[in-house]
Design a protein around this motif. Sequence first.
Motif, PDB file in Angstrom:
ATOM      1  N   SER A   1     -69.853 -21.685  27.922  1.00  0.00           N
ATOM      2  CA  SER A   1     -68.539 -21.677  27.287  1.00  0.00           C
ATOM      3  C   SER A   1     -68.019 -23.092  27.072  1.00  0.00           C
ATOM      4  CB  SER A   1     -67.544 -20.858  28.103  1.00  0.00           C
ATOM      5  OG  SER A   1     -67.333 -21.454  29.355  1.00  0.00           O
ATOM      6  N   SER A   2     -68.322 -24.014  27.981  1.00  0.00           N
ATOM      7  CA  SER A   2     -67.832 -25.371  27.809  1.00  0.00           C
ATOM      8  C   SER A   2     -68.586 -26.103  26.707  1.00  0.00           C
ATOM      9  CB  SER A   2     -67.915 -26.155  29.115  1.00  0.00           C
ATOM     10  OG  SER A   2     -69.252 -26.363  29.478  1.00  0.00           O
ATOM     11  N   MET A   3     -69.807 -25.687  26.429  1.00  0.00           N
ATOM     12  CA  MET A   3     -70.572 -26.342  25.382  1.00  0.00           C
ATOM     13  C   MET A   3     -70.527 -25.579  24.057  1.00  0.00           C
ATOM     14  SD  MET A   3     -71.698 -29.139  26.284  1.00  0.00           S
ATOM     15  CE  MET A   3     -71.412 -29.983  27.799  1.00  0.00           C
ATOM     16  N   ASP A   4     -70.180 -24.298  24.081  1.00  0.00           N
ATOM     17  CA  ASP A   4     -70.152 -23.517  22.848  1.00  0.00           C
ATOM     18  C   ASP A   4     -69.005 -23.921  21.948  1.00  0.00           C
ATOM     19  OD1 ASP A   4     -72.396 -22.133  23.446  1.00  0.00           O
ATOM     20  OD2 ASP A   4     -71.362 -20.335  24.124  1.00  0.00           O
ATOM     21  N   ARG A   5     -67.927 -24.339  22.531  1.00  0.00           N
ATOM     22  CA  ARG A   5     -66.779 -24.756  21.726  1.00  0.00           C
ATOM     23  C   ARG A   5     -66.022 -25.821  22.510  1.00  0.00           C
ATOM     24  NH1 ARG A   5     -65.993 -19.446  22.530  1.00  0.00           N
ATOM     25  NH2 ARG A   5     -64.881 -18.920  24.392  1.00  0.00           N
ATOM     26  N   PRO A   6     -65.188 -26.578  21.821  1.00  0.00           N
ATOM     27  CA  PRO A   6     -64.443 -27.600  22.558  1.00  0.00           C
ATOM     28  C   PRO A   6     -63.550 -26.984  23.638  1.00  0.00           C
ATOM     29  CG  PRO A   6     -64.329 -27.991  20.203  1.00  0.00           C
ATOM     30  CD  PRO A   6     -64.960 -26.645  20.389  1.00  0.00           C
TER      31      PRO A   6
ATOM     32  N   GLY B   1     -50.409 -27.524  13.806  1.00  0.00           N
ATOM     33  CA  GLY B   1     -50.013 -27.620  12.414  1.00  0.00           C
ATOM     34  C   GLY B   1     -50.790 -28.657  11.619  1.00  0.00           C
ATOM     35  N   CYS B   2     -51.659 -29.401  12.249  1.00  0.00           N
ATOM     36  CA  CYS B   2     -52.482 -30.396  11.553  1.00  0.00           C
ATOM     37  C   CYS B   2     -53.718 -29.680  10.995  1.00  0.00           C
ATOM     38  CB  CYS B   2     -52.894 -31.505  12.517  1.00  0.00           C
ATOM     39  SG  CYS B   2     -54.146 -32.638  11.854  1.00  0.00           S
ATOM     40  N   GLY B   3     -53.750 -29.503   9.686  1.00  0.00           N
ATOM     41  CA  GLY B   3     -54.861 -28.797   9.047  1.00  0.00           C
ATOM     42  C   GLY B   3     -56.193 -29.496   9.237  1.00  0.00           C
ATOM     43  N   ILE B   4     -56.200 -30.815   9.140  1.00  0.00           N
ATOM     44  CA  ILE B   4     -57.447 -31.562   9.330  1.00  0.00           C
ATOM     45  C   ILE B   4     -57.937 -31.383  10.763  1.00  0.00           C
ATOM     46  CG2 ILE B   4     -58.493 -33.854   9.374  1.00  0.00           C
ATOM     47  CD1 ILE B   4     -56.585 -34.602   7.066  1.00  0.00           C
ATOM     48  N   CYS B   5     -57.018 -31.456  11.721  1.00  0.00           N
ATOM     49  CA  CYS B   5     -57.382 -31.266  13.129  1.00  0.00           C
ATOM     50  C   CYS B   5     -58.027 -29.895  13.322  1.00  0.00           C
ATOM     51  CB  CYS B   5     -56.157 -31.380  14.031  1.00  0.00           C
ATOM     52  SG  CYS B   5     -55.287 -32.958  13.938  1.00  0.00           S
ATOM     53  N   ARG B   6     -57.407 -28.887  12.764  1.00  0.00           N
ATOM     54  CA  ARG B   6     -57.908 -27.517  12.899  1.00  0.00           C
ATOM     55  C   ARG B   6     -59.289 -27.385  12.256  1.00  0.00           C
ATOM     56  NH1 ARG B   6     -53.377 -25.225  12.015  1.00  0.00           N
ATOM     57  NH2 ARG B   6     -53.499 -25.331   9.764  1.00  0.00           N
ATOM     58  N   SER B   7     -59.496 -28.047  11.121  1.00  0.00           N
ATOM     59  CA  SER B   7     -60.783 -27.953  10.437  1.00  0.00           C
ATOM     60  C   SER B   7     -61.895 -28.684  11.189  1.00  0.00           C
ATOM     61  CB  SER B   7     -60.674 -28.485   9.006  1.00  0.00           C
ATOM     62  OG  SER B   7     -60.460 -29.877   8.988  1.00  0.00           O
ATOM     63  N   MET B   8     -61.536 -29.570  12.100  1.00  0.00           N
ATOM     64  CA  MET B   8     -62.547 -30.299  12.879  1.00  0.00           C
ATOM     65  C   MET B   8     -63.105 -29.467  14.032  1.00  0.00           C
ATOM     66  SD  MET B   8     -63.288 -33.187  11.517  1.00  0.00           S
ATOM     67  CE  MET B   8     -64.373 -33.671  12.859  1.00  0.00           C
ATOM     68  N   GLU B   9     -62.408 -28.423  14.468  1.00  0.00           N
ATOM     69  CA  GLU B   9     -62.842 -27.668  15.640  1.00  0.00           C
ATOM     70  C   GLU B   9     -64.263 -27.110  15.510  1.00  0.00           C
ATOM     71  OE1 GLU B   9     -61.339 -24.316  18.814  1.00  0.00           O
ATOM     72  OE2 GLU B   9     -59.918 -25.119  17.355  1.00  0.00           O
ATOM     73  N   PRO B  10     -64.634 -26.444  14.399  1.00  0.00           N
ATOM     74  CA  PRO B  10     -66.019 -25.964  14.314  1.00  0.00           C
ATOM     75  C   PRO B  10     -67.037 -27.104  14.247  1.00  0.00           C
ATOM     76  CG  PRO B  10     -64.773 -25.333  12.335  1.00  0.00           C
ATOM     77  CD  PRO B  10     -63.819 -25.973  13.290  1.00  0.00           C
ATOM     78  N   VAL B  11     -66.653 -28.212  13.637  1.00  0.00           N
ATOM     79  CA  VAL B  11     -67.541 -29.380  13.582  1.00  0.00           C
ATOM     80  C   VAL B  11     -67.792 -29.884  15.007  1.00  0.00           C
ATOM     81  CG1 VAL B  11     -67.738 -31.777  12.783  1.00  0.00           C
ATOM     82  CG2 VAL B  11     -66.773 -30.026  11.264  1.00  0.00           C
ATOM     83  N   LEU B  12     -66.731 -29.934  15.803  1.00  0.00           N
ATOM     84  CA  LEU B  12     -66.864 -30.404  17.185  1.00  0.00           C
ATOM     85  C   LEU B  12     -67.694 -29.441  18.027  1.00  0.00           C
ATOM     86  CD1 LEU B  12     -63.231 -31.701  17.688  1.00  0.00           C
ATOM     87  CD2 LEU B  12     -65.302 -33.072  17.406  1.00  0.00           C
ATOM     88  N   GLY B  13     -67.534 -28.142  17.802  1.00  0.00           N
ATOM     89  CA  GLY B  13     -68.344 -27.155  18.519  1.00  0.00           C
ATOM     90  C   GLY B  13     -69.819 -27.328  18.214  1.00  0.00           C
ATOM     91  N   ASN B  14     -70.139 -27.529  16.936  1.00  0.00           N
ATOM     92  CA  ASN B  14     -71.534 -27.762  16.550  1.00  0.00           C
ATOM     93  C   ASN B  14     -72.066 -29.050  17.164  1.00  0.00           C
ATOM     94  OD1 ASN B  14     -71.637 -25.419  14.994  1.00  0.00           O
ATOM     95  ND2 ASN B  14     -71.071 -26.491  13.108  1.00  0.00           N
ATOM     96  N   LEU B  15     -71.235 -30.082  17.171  1.00  0.00           N
ATOM     97  CA  LEU B  15     -71.636 -31.368  17.742  1.00  0.00           C
ATOM     98  C   LEU B  15     -71.909 -31.248  19.239  1.00  0.00           C
ATOM     99  CD1 LEU B  15     -71.900 -34.415  16.896  1.00  0.00           C
ATOM    100  CD2 LEU B  15     -69.641 -34.687  17.885  1.00  0.00           C
ATOM    101  N   ALA B  16     -71.076 -30.494  19.938  1.00  0.00           N
ATOM    102  CA  ALA B  16     -71.273 -30.299  21.378  1.00  0.00           C
ATOM    103  C   ALA B  16     -72.644 -29.692  21.649  1.00  0.00           C
ATOM    104  CB  ALA B  16     -70.169 -29.405  21.948  1.00  0.00           C
ATOM    105  N   ARG B  17     -73.013 -28.692  20.858  1.00  0.00           N
ATOM    106  CA  ARG B  17     -74.329 -28.054  21.035  1.00  0.00           C
ATOM    107  C   ARG B  17     -75.464 -28.967  20.603  1.00  0.00           C
ATOM    108  NH1 ARG B  17     -71.063 -23.912  19.366  1.00  0.00           N
ATOM    109  NH2 ARG B  17     -71.637 -24.163  17.189  1.00  0.00           N
TER     110      ARG B  17
END
Length: 125
Positions: free
Chosen positions: A11-16, A43-59
């Motif tokens: 869980s810690s590596m699957d997503r931020p 409310g930061c759209g760019i921040c929200r859009s980075m979450e899946p990118v960060l999850g992929n990067l973690a893996r």
Amino acid sequence: MSNSESAKRPSSMDRPARLADEDDLDAFMSGSDVALVEFYTEGCGICRSMEPVLGNLARELDIAVGLINPRDDPPLVERFDVRSVPLFVLFVDGSPAARRADGFISGDDLAAWVSENSPTPASGR
């Protein structure tokens, strides 16, 4: 116990990891050789859009990745000189090693930046 460790680890590596405050951030950094943290605001759209990118990067890089909203924590804003979001701070051995505040960053660019600024590219845990 190995069952609880294996249950926590994916869980810690699957997503931020969502970090609530400065104490959470300090504990998160101390548990990883290399950790990437995104400072964001609601409310930061760019921040929200980075979450899946960060999850992929973690893996992909097998590193710890966390998210923290510093808005209600002025000492945290001051400590990391948060002027805009998203702000990415790469921690190596618990200390800030690099920072980047360029808006949306592609996964490939972010992975290259992490690798350039880490002692070993995939040394996360």
